[in-house]
Motif scaffolding. Structure first.
Motif, PDB file in Angstrom:
ATOM      1  N   GLN A 108     -57.776 -72.734  -4.218  1.00  0.00           N
ATOM      2  CA  GLN A 108     -56.509 -72.398  -4.385  1.00  0.00           C
ATOM      3  C   GLN A 108     -55.450 -72.797  -4.813  1.00  0.00           C
ATOM      4  O   GLN A 108     -54.673 -72.355  -5.494  1.00  0.00           O
ATOM      5  N   ARG A 109     -55.420 -74.358  -4.999  1.00  0.00           N
ATOM      6  CA  ARG A 109     -54.412 -75.301  -5.528  1.00  0.00           C
ATOM      7  C   ARG A 109     -54.967 -74.925  -6.801  1.00  0.00           C
ATOM      8  O   ARG A 109     -53.780 -75.022  -7.781  1.00  0.00           O
ATOM      9  N   ALA A 110     -55.827 -75.095  -7.653  1.00  0.00           N
ATOM     10  CA  ALA A 110     -56.153 -74.705  -8.944  1.00  0.00           C
ATOM     11  C   ALA A 110     -55.690 -73.514  -9.645  1.00  0.00           C
ATOM     12  O   ALA A 110     -55.115 -73.421 -10.582  1.00  0.00           O
ATOM     13  N   GLU A 111     -55.869 -72.271  -8.551  1.00  0.00           N
ATOM     14  CA  GLU A 111     -55.283 -70.870  -9.032  1.00  0.00           C
ATOM     15  C   GLU A 111     -53.845 -70.865  -9.158  1.00  0.00           C
ATOM     16  O   GLU A 111     -53.203 -70.369 -10.154  1.00  0.00           O
ATOM     17  N   ALA A 112     -53.114 -71.818  -8.092  1.00  0.00           N
ATOM     18  CA  ALA A 112     -51.781 -71.785  -8.198  1.00  0.00           C
ATOM     19  C   ALA A 112     -51.325 -72.702  -9.332  1.00  0.00           C
ATOM     20  O   ALA A 112     -50.149 -72.239  -9.797  1.00  0.00           O
ATOM     21  N   GLU A 113     -51.844 -73.819  -9.486  1.00  0.00           N
ATOM     22  CA  GLU A 113     -51.500 -74.390 -10.807  1.00  0.00           C
ATOM     23  C   GLU A 113     -51.501 -73.542 -12.097  1.00  0.00           C
ATOM     24  O   GLU A 113     -50.980 -73.785 -13.001  1.00  0.00           O
ATOM     25  N   ARG A 114     -52.626 -72.916 -12.179  1.00  0.00           N
ATOM     26  CA  ARG A 114     -53.015 -71.953 -13.372  1.00  0.00           C
ATOM     27  C   ARG A 114     -51.956 -71.036 -13.438  1.00  0.00           C
ATOM     28  O   ARG A 114     -51.412 -70.648 -14.346  1.00  0.00           O
ATOM     29  N   ASP A 115     -51.646 -70.241 -12.214  1.00  0.00           N
ATOM     30  CA  ASP A 115     -50.568 -69.271 -12.428  1.00  0.00           C
ATOM     31  C   ASP A 115     -49.183 -69.785 -12.551  1.00  0.00           C
ATOM     32  O   ASP A 115     -48.517 -69.299 -13.220  1.00  0.00           O
ATOM     33  N   ALA A 116     -48.903 -71.028 -12.295  1.00  0.00           N
ATOM     34  CA  ALA A 116     -47.580 -71.827 -12.539  1.00  0.00           C
ATOM     35  C   ALA A 116     -47.554 -71.931 -14.055  1.00  0.00           C
ATOM     36  O   ALA A 116     -46.411 -71.790 -14.748  1.00  0.00           O
ATOM     37  N   ALA A 117     -48.821 -72.313 -14.654  1.00  0.00           N
ATOM     38  CA  ALA A 117     -48.630 -72.444 -16.009  1.00  0.00           C
ATOM     39  C   ALA A 117     -48.369 -71.265 -16.850  1.00  0.00           C
ATOM     40  O   ALA A 117     -47.813 -71.117 -17.610  1.00  0.00           O
ATOM     41  N   TYR A 118     -49.070 -70.185 -16.365  1.00  0.00           N
ATOM     42  CA  TYR A 118     -48.826 -68.965 -17.033  1.00  0.00           C
ATOM     43  C   TYR A 118     -47.516 -68.284 -16.860  1.00  0.00           C
ATOM     44  O   TYR A 118     -46.897 -67.745 -17.638  1.00  0.00           O
ATOM     45  N   ARG A 119     -46.827 -68.656 -15.580  1.00  0.00           N
ATOM     46  CA  ARG A 119     -45.540 -68.148 -15.415  1.00  0.00           C
ATOM     47  C   ARG A 119     -44.429 -68.972 -16.278  1.00  0.00           C
ATOM     48  O   ARG A 119     -43.550 -68.505 -16.719  1.00  0.00           O
ATOM     49  N   GLU A 120     -44.930 -70.576 -16.710  1.00  0.00           N
ATOM     50  CA  GLU A 120     -44.125 -70.880 -17.516  1.00  0.00           C
ATOM     51  C   GLU A 120     -44.145 -70.371 -19.008  1.00  0.00           C
ATOM     52  O   GLU A 120     -43.009 -70.390 -19.615  1.00  0.00           O
ATOM     53  N   ARG A 121     -45.550 -69.972 -19.472  1.00  0.00           N
ATOM     54  CA  ARG A 121     -45.581 -69.301 -20.527  1.00  0.00           C
ATOM     55  C   ARG A 121     -44.865 -68.299 -20.705  1.00  0.00           C
ATOM     56  O   ARG A 121     -44.036 -67.848 -21.629  1.00  0.00           O
TER      57      ARG A 121
END
Length: 178
Positions: free
Chosen positions: A77-90
């Motif tokens: 879940q933490r890894a998915e949240a980090e991935r989603d945050a990076a996609y949000r920044e992009r």
């Protein structure tokens, strides 16, 4: 290049036993040792073989505890949240780029029909990005894809980022927005 490390049979060390396993590369010594230990415990009842083999830090279905499973789920879940945050920044940066140039958004990729695609037409060439549904509110200023708008020009990811580098260099040479 394919790794062609040697594979010799794993044989039982007991002189009267002809058990062997094939197919485990020699470099996987821990796996080979576990197979021998399991065989010895089952077939020969050796006390040493009944001991737990050293852990490699890797969980198996047979050995994982519910606490370990909970830990793995938390890490996922933490890894998915980090991935989603990076996609949000992009997505924020793509939304800004789309505000600067002629752009449109739609579900136009037949290989990923659930993902909206933003197409941005720049002086350096077309660029496009798949956008997560959760980030669509960032693109309210972008018109929907319709007939008459230019579709994807076939650019690769490498070409897209080369175009972005060219666009950035051109803007910097003009003095940007200074």
């Amino acid at each position: 290049m394919t790794d062609l490390s040697p594979i010799t049979p794993v044989r039982c060390p007991h002189p009267d036993c002809y058990w062997s396993v094939h197919g485990i590369p020699d470099k996987y010594t821990e796996a080979r040792t576990r197979h021998i230990a399991a065989h010895e415990a089952e077939e020969h009842g050796t006390a040493a073989a009944r001991q737990e083999p050293e852990t490699t830090g890797r969980h198996t279905v047979d050995s994982i505890t519910s606490d370990q499973l909970d830990d793995l789920q938390d890490r996922l879940q933490r890894a998915e949240a980090e991935r989603d945050a990076a996609y949000r920044e992009r997505a924020h940066l793509v939304a800004y780029l789309a505000s600067r140039y002629l752009s449109h958004i739609g579900h136009t990729d037949p290989d990923a029909p659930d993902w909206p695609v933003v197409i941005v037409e720049t002086p350096a060439g077309q660029m496009s990005w798949h956008i997560a549904e959760r980030d669509l509110e960032l693109f309210g200023h972008v018109r929907p894809t319709s007939e008459g708008l230019t579709g994807w020009d076939g650019h690769t990811t490498e070409e897209k980022y080369a175009r972005l580098i060219d666009l950035t260099a051109a803007r910097a040479a003009e003095g940007g927005d200074r």
